[in-house]
Design an enzyme around this catalytic site. Structure first.
Site, PDB file in Angstrom:
ATOM      1  NE  ARG A  74       1.637   0.079   3.206  1.00 65.00           N
ATOM      2  CZ  ARG A  74       0.505   0.352   2.600  1.00 65.00           C
ATOM      3  NH1 ARG A  74      -0.141  -0.579   1.943  1.00 65.00           N
ATOM      4  NH2 ARG A  74      -0.005   1.549   2.643  1.00 65.00           N
ATOM      5  CG  HIS A  75       5.645   2.373   0.229  1.00 68.29           C
ATOM      6  ND1 HIS A  75       5.004   2.296   1.432  1.00 68.29           N
ATOM      7  CD2 HIS A  75       4.729   2.789  -0.670  1.00 68.29           C
ATOM      8  CE1 HIS A  75       3.732   2.665   1.274  1.00 68.29           C
ATOM      9  NE2 HIS A  75       3.533   2.958   0.003  1.00 68.29           N
TER      10      HIS A  75
ATOM     11  NE  ARG B 118       2.764  -2.434  -1.367  1.00 70.34           N
ATOM     12  CZ  ARG B 118       2.067  -1.299  -1.425  1.00 70.34           C
ATOM     13  NH1 ARG B 118       0.742  -1.336  -1.395  1.00 70.34           N
ATOM     14  NH2 ARG B 118       2.682  -0.125  -1.474  1.00 70.34           N
TER      15      ARG B 118
ATOM     16  CB  SER C 274      -4.419   2.179  -7.460  1.00 70.34           C
ATOM     17  OG  SER C 274      -4.505   2.513  -6.122  1.00 70.34           O
TER      18      SER C 274
ATOM     19  CD  GLU D 284       6.621   5.731  -2.149  1.00 70.13           C
ATOM     20  OE1 GLU D 284       6.311   6.407  -1.148  1.00 70.13           O
ATOM     21  OE2 GLU D 284       5.808   5.269  -2.954  1.00 70.13           O
TER      22      GLU D 284
ATOM     23  NE  ARG E  19       4.861   5.661  -8.043  1.00 69.62           N
ATOM     24  CZ  ARG E  19       3.683   5.074  -7.828  1.00 69.62           C
ATOM     25  NH1 ARG E  19       3.267   4.861  -6.601  1.00 69.62           N
ATOM     26  NH2 ARG E  19       2.930   4.722  -8.845  1.00 69.62           N
TER      27      ARG E  19
ATOM     28  CD  GLU F 174      -3.177   0.811  -2.749  1.00 69.53           C
ATOM     29  OE1 GLU F 174      -3.280   1.698  -1.897  1.00 69.53           O
ATOM     30  OE2 GLU F 174      -2.594   0.958  -3.831  1.00 69.53           O
TER      31      GLU F 174
HETATM   32  P1  ATP Z   1       0.321   3.050  -1.614  1.00 69.67           P
HETATM   33  O1  ATP Z   1      -1.016   3.620  -1.155  1.00 69.67           O
HETATM   34  O2  ATP Z   1       0.536   1.652  -1.173  1.00 69.67           O
HETATM   35  O3  ATP Z   1       1.468   3.961  -1.345  1.00 69.67           O
HETATM   36  P2  ATP Z   1      -0.281   4.091  -4.192  1.00 69.67           P
HETATM   37  O4  ATP Z   1      -1.689   4.462  -3.914  1.00 69.67           O
HETATM   38  O5  ATP Z   1       0.764   5.140  -4.316  1.00 69.67           O
HETATM   39  O6  ATP Z   1       0.224   2.936  -3.185  1.00 69.67           O
HETATM   40  P3  ATP Z   1      -0.390   3.485  -6.954  1.00 69.67           P
HETATM   41  O7  ATP Z   1       0.454   4.618  -7.321  1.00 69.67           O
HETATM   42  O8  ATP Z   1      -1.786   3.561  -7.337  1.00 69.67           O
HETATM   43  O9  ATP Z   1      -0.268   3.157  -5.436  1.00 69.67           O
HETATM   44  O10 ATP Z   1       0.312   2.143  -7.470  1.00 69.67           O
HETATM   45  C1  ATP Z   1      -0.405   0.961  -7.793  1.00 69.67           C
HETATM   46  C2  ATP Z   1       0.163  -0.233  -7.078  1.00 69.67           C
HETATM   47  O11 ATP Z   1       1.579  -0.236  -7.165  1.00 69.67           O
HETATM   48  C3  ATP Z   1      -0.103  -0.276  -5.572  1.00 69.67           C
HETATM   49  O12 ATP Z   1      -1.356  -0.828  -5.302  1.00 69.67           O
HETATM   50  C4  ATP Z   1       0.996  -1.176  -5.104  1.00 69.67           C
HETATM   51  O13 ATP Z   1       0.701  -2.543  -5.376  1.00 69.67           O
HETATM   52  C5  ATP Z   1       2.148  -0.781  -5.980  1.00 69.67           C
HETATM   53  N1  ATP Z   1       2.998   0.242  -5.371  1.00 69.67           N
HETATM   54  C6  ATP Z   1       2.771   1.558  -5.264  1.00 69.67           C
HETATM   55  N2  ATP Z   1       3.789   2.199  -4.691  1.00 69.67           N
HETATM   56  C7  ATP Z   1       4.724   1.266  -4.440  1.00 69.67           C
HETATM   57  C8  ATP Z   1       6.026   1.298  -3.881  1.00 69.67           C
HETATM   58  N3  ATP Z   1       6.584   2.428  -3.491  1.00 69.67           N
HETATM   59  N4  ATP Z   1       6.721   0.133  -3.764  1.00 69.67           N
HETATM   60  C9  ATP Z   1       6.171  -1.013  -4.188  1.00 69.67           C
HETATM   61  N5  ATP Z   1       4.958  -1.116  -4.738  1.00 69.67           N
HETATM   62  C10 ATP Z   1       4.223   0.006  -4.863  1.00 69.67           C
END
Ligand code: ATP
Length: 490
Positions: free
Chosen positions: A275-276, A464, A416, A269, A267, A413
Site C-alpha cells: 500500500r506504499h 491508495r 490523514s 519508503e 516518499r 487508512e
Molecule cells: P501510512 O500510515 O499509510 O504510511 P501516512 O500516515 O504516512 O500513511 P500521510 O503522510 O498522512 O500518511 O499521507 C496522507 C495519505 O496519503 C494517506 O492516508 C494515504 O492515503 C496516502 N499515502 C501516504 N503515504 C503513501 C505512500 N507511500 N504511497 C501511497 N499513498 C500514500
C-alpha cells in the site's frame, strides 16, 4: 496515405506511415458513434486487431476501439479475394488498422458488442505489431495470483497445450503498456482519473482554489517524519517534497481561505508494502475553520460519499467498476452520509508498544465497524500528539492529544488530517519539543506572525483511494507506472 478523396489502389494492404502528409478528410467513428449508426451506411474506424481467425474462406477479426471489442468479418466474394483473406488472417495481434465497413445484425458472444458485426469492405494496416507479444491481453485479464513470470516461450508452450496462462504482477508492470490495454486494468486507470477529477470538482464547487506548490524544497526535511529523496541543487542540499503541507498552509495565510492541490508526493519508503509507493499523487486541501477540525472532516466525508455515488451510479464509471470486479471481485462499499466517528482509545497500543494503529488493528477495526454500523467508512480522531507531525494542534482538553483524524475505508487508512497550529510561538515550542531547529523553518513560521487564521486540512493518496475503493490487493495496480524501492521503470 489513402484518403477518401483519392483513388485507392487496393482494398487492402499496408498503409504508408502516417507522417502528417495531408489533412485527411476521412472521419473515423468512435465505438459509441458506431453503436448509434444505422445498418447499411458505410463508415471508417481505426482500431487494434485483438484477434484474427481464418476459417476457410472467411476471416473473423476482433477489433478493439476505445476499449470496446467488436467482431469484423470478411467472406470470400468477387471483391474479397483469397489474398485479402490471407492478408487479414496474417495481421499480428495489437496491430493498428483502418477498416471501412458496414454494420450487419448478428449475435456475437466473444465481443463486447453482441448485436452486430462489421462486414469489412477495405482494410489497411496502419502500424504492424511485433508478431510475438510479451503478454496476451486475454492472459492479462485473468487473476494474477500464484503464477511465476511467464516468458514468451512459456506462453507459446502453454498456447500449444491450451493451458491458461496467468500473468504475475512483475510481468504486468514490466509490460505495462500492453497490460493497461486489458479491460480491467484500463478501467482501473479510467476510474483513477475520475477520482482526481471528482476531488477537484467537489472542492472547487465549495470555493477551494487550486494551487501548485513547489516540489523542489530546501530548508529542513523533517516536516512529516517520512523519509525524503535528497538531491543536489546547484551545490546545495535539497529534497523532493514529501507533501505540500507547509506551502498549502502558507497559501491559506496568503489570503486564499480554501486551497487544494492534486500533485506528486515523494516518499523514500524503503519498506516493500502493498500500500506504499515512493511517488504517489496527493489529493490535498487546507481551509480556514470557524471552530473545529470537524469542518475538514465534513469535506473529506462529503467528497468520499459523492465520489462513491458517482462511481456506482453514473455511466460509464459504473461499467468500469463492474469491469474491474470481473477480474478482482470485491463488494461495493457501503458509505452512509454520517460516517462513524470513533474516539481513539488513547491507551490503544500495538504489540511493539507504539501508539499509532498497526495495519492489523486498522483492518480489525474496519471489520468491527462494518458489522456494527453497516458502513465501510469511518474516522478515528484525537491521535496522541507523539504520533502526529509537529504542526498538529494540541487538544485544548489534553495537550498530549492532537486535534487530528484519519479516515478509513474497508479498514484501510485513506486520509490523514488535523487542525494545524496557527500561532507562531506555539509552533516554535512544538518544533523545539521535537528537537527541530526552528531557524530551519523561518519563512514557514513567519507566515503565522501577521495574523494566523485558524485552519485545518487533510491529504489523501489518489492511488491508495482508488485501490481501496476497488478492493485491489496491491497499490501498484492503481498506479499507471508505479515507483517503489525496486522499480524505477518503465
Ligand atoms: P501510512 O500510515 O499509510 O504510511 P501516512 O500516515 O504516512 O500513511 P500521510 O503522510 O498522512 O500518511 O499521507 C496522507 C495519505 O496519503 C494517506 O492516508 C494515504 O492515503 C496516502 N499515502 C501516504 N503515504 C503513501 C505512500 N507511500 N504511497 C501511497 N499513498 C500514500
Amino acid at each position: 496515405m489513402f484518403c477518401d478523396n483519392q483513388p485507392c489502389p487496393e482494398l487492402f494492404g499496408e498503409m504508408e506511415m502516417v507522417k502528417s502528409q495531408s489533412a485527411c478528410t476521412r472521419r473515423y467513428l468512435s465505438s459509441s458513434e458506431l453503436d448509434g449508426l444505422p445498418e447499411g451506411e458505410s463508415f471508417w474506424i481505426r482500431a487494434r486487431v485483438q484477434q484474427s481467425r481464418v476459417k476457410g474462406n472467411t476471416v473473423f477479426l476482433v477489433l478493439r476501439l476505445q476499449g470496446v471489442t467488436v467482431q469484423a468479418a470478411l467472406f470470400k466474394s468477387d471483391s474479397v479475394t483469397k489474398d485479402m483473406i490471407r492478408f487479414c488472417g496474417s495481421i499480428p495481434r495489437e496491430s493498428v488498422v483502418d477498416v471501412q465497413g458496414g454494420k450487419v445484425a448478428a449475435t456475437v458472444t466473444s465481443c463486447k458488442v453482441t448485436t452486430y458485426e462489421v462486414h469489412v469492405q477495405r482494410i489497411y494496416c496502419v502500424s504492424r505489431a511485433a508478431p510475438a507479444l510479451p503478454l496476451l491481453l486475454e492472459d492479462a485479464a485473468r487473476p494474477s495470483e500464484a503464477r511465476d513470470n511467464v516468458s514468451v516461450e512459456q506462453r507459446a508452450d502453454a498456447d500449444s497445450e491450451q493451458r491458461e496462462v496467468v500473468v504475475n504482477l512483475e510481468t504486468r508492470l514490466n509490460e505495462r503498456v500492453l497490460d493497461l490495454r486489458s479491460p480491467s486494468h484500463n478501467s482501473i486507470m479510467r476510474i483513477q482519473s475520475h477520482v482526481g477529477q471528482a476531488f477537484r470538482n467537489f472542492l472547487a464547487a465549495r470555493g477551494f482554489v487550486e494551487i501548485h506548490t513547489p516540489k523542489l524544497q530546501g530548508g529542513s526535511s523533517c516536516e512529516g517524519g517520512a523519509a525524503v529523496f535528497p538531491l543536489d541543487y546547484f551545490g546545495s542540499k535539497a529534497w523532493l517534497a514529501q507533501s505540500p503541507q507547509l506551502h498549502k498552509q502558507m497559501a491559506v495565510m496568503s489570503g486564499f481561505e480554501r486551497v487544494m492541490e492534486v500533485g506528486p508526493v515523494f516518499r523514500a519508503e524503503s519498506s516493500h508494502t502493498s500500500r506504499h509507493l515512493c511517488e504517489f499523487v496527493g489529493l490535498d486541501f487546507e481551509m480556514e475553520i470557524s471552530e473545529s477540525y470537524a469542518e475538514a472532516m465534513d469535506i473529506v466525508e462529503g467528497f468520499v460519499v459523492t465520489l462513491l455515488e458517482e462511481l456506482y451510479h453514473s455511466q460509464p464509471l459504473s461499467s468500469h467498476v463492474d469491469e474491474v470486479a470481473k477480474q478482482y471481485p470485491c463488494k461495493r462499499l457501503r458509505c452512509r452520509h454520517e460516517a462513524v466517528d470513533l474516539l481513539n482509545d488513547r491507551g490503544c497500543t500495538n504489540e511493539d508498544g507504539s501508539k499509532d494503529l498497526s495495519t492489523q488493528l486498522e483492518r480489525l477495526l474496519g471489520e468491527i465497524v462494518a458489522e456494527k454500523h453497516e458502513t465501510d467508512f469511518f474516522f478515528i480522531t484525537d491521535f496522541p500528539s507523539g504520533v502526529r507531525p509537529f504542526y498538529s494542534m494540541p487538544s485544548s482538553s489534553d495537550p498530549s492529544s492532537s486535534n487530528s483524524f484519519d479516515a478509513y475505508l474497508r479498514g484501510q487508512e485513506i486520509c490523514s488530517g488535523a487542525q494545524r497550529i496557527h500561532d507562531s510561538s506555539l509552533l516554535v515550542e512544538s518544533l523545539k519539543s521535537r528537537g527541530i531547529d526552528p531557524s530551519s523553518m523561518q519563512p514557514y513560521i513567519n507566515s503565522f506572525k501577521y495574523g494566523g487564521s485558524p485552519h485545518a486540512g487533510a491529504g489523501l493518496g489518489l492511488e491508495r483511494l482508488t485501490m481501496t475503493i476497488l478492493g485491489l490487493d496491491n497499490i501498484r495496480l492503481a498506479s499507471m507506472f508505479p515507483r517503489d524501492p525496486k522499480r524505477l521503470s518503465p
